[in-house]
Design a protein around this motif. Sequence first.
Motif, PDB file in Angstrom:
ATOM      1  N   UNK A  30       0.839  -1.202   0.000  1.00 10.91           N
ATOM      2  CA  UNK A  30       0.000   0.000   0.000  1.00 10.91           C
ATOM      3  C   UNK A  30       0.872   1.249   0.000  1.00 10.91           C
ATOM      4  N   UNK A  31       1.916   1.241   0.780  1.00  8.59           N
ATOM      5  CA  UNK A  31       2.802   2.410   0.849  1.00  8.59           C
ATOM      6  C   UNK A  31       3.517   2.651  -0.484  1.00  8.59           C
ATOM      7  N   UNK A  32       3.970   1.579  -1.116  1.00  8.55           N
ATOM      8  CA  UNK A  32       4.671   1.727  -2.396  1.00  8.55           C
ATOM      9  C   UNK A  32       3.734   2.168  -3.520  1.00  8.55           C
ATOM     10  N   UNK A  37       0.429   9.752  -0.293  1.00  5.30           N
ATOM     11  CA  UNK A  37      -0.671   9.828   0.663  1.00  5.30           C
ATOM     12  C   UNK A  37      -0.141   9.623   2.081  1.00  5.30           C
ATOM     13  N   UNK A  38      -0.388  10.596   2.947  1.00  3.16           N
ATOM     14  CA  UNK A  38       0.111  10.535   4.325  1.00  3.16           C
ATOM     15  C   UNK A  38      -0.501   9.372   5.104  1.00  3.16           C
ATOM     16  N   UNK A  85      -4.748   4.204  17.308  1.00  2.00           N
ATOM     17  CA  UNK A  85      -5.579   5.396  17.574  1.00  2.00           C
ATOM     18  C   UNK A  85      -5.150   6.543  16.666  1.00  2.00           C
ATOM     19  N   UNK A  86      -3.864   6.745  16.528  1.00  2.00           N
ATOM     20  CA  UNK A  86      -3.352   7.803  15.652  1.00  2.00           C
ATOM     21  C   UNK A  86      -3.843   7.572  14.222  1.00  2.00           C
ATOM     22  N   UNK A  87      -3.767   6.335  13.756  1.00  2.00           N
ATOM     23  CA  UNK A  87      -4.252   5.983  12.426  1.00  2.00           C
ATOM     24  C   UNK A  87      -5.747   6.265  12.295  1.00  2.00           C
TER      25      UNK A  87
END
Length: 186
Positions: A30-32, A37-38, A85-87
């Motif tokens: 997903x990151x690659x 996208x942050x 939680x941050x996510x």
Amino acid sequence: PVAGIPSGTHWLDLMLASVGLFTLAVGTGVRLRRPENEATLHFFWLCVAFFGVLTFSFSGRLDFLDWVFYWADVVARLLLPPLFVHFALVLPEPPDSWARSDTGRNLLPLVYLPGLLLGALKVAMIMRGDRNGDVLTSVLQFVDRAEFLYLGLCLVGGFIIMTRALYRVRSVTARRQLRWIVWGTG
């Protein structure tokens, strides 16, 4: 005298490790695919924490490699709850999100504080553990229970945050992604 760690079924460890590797592969993929996208960065680190929790476990030999696996597991277990939680706070990315406000940016690091305190307590107790075994055991048992309570509270909190966001998100794609994550969390 220290009792040995009972050896359980190794197939369960292999199953958990395979789920951890799959999670890491999904997060990396997903990151690659969407590096701009942050939210994918948060998702990647969340996947790394899941990988650590599911994959790292120490054998009880207490050699150097065993300590590396032990501390990797501890770090992952302490980072997973606040990362979740941050996510949950930044995933839907509404422009008027509390996490994006000045107050939210200043208070968000406090989500990580309980994990930092539990980790510091665990390090302190293990560093001075040879002085009083009964205190060491009782404090480490307390920390282990507190870690699970912290994880549970953060999972429920993140679930509530994302469930509420599910009804406010306008984008069909974001709603579909959020629905998958809410169902997976549930």
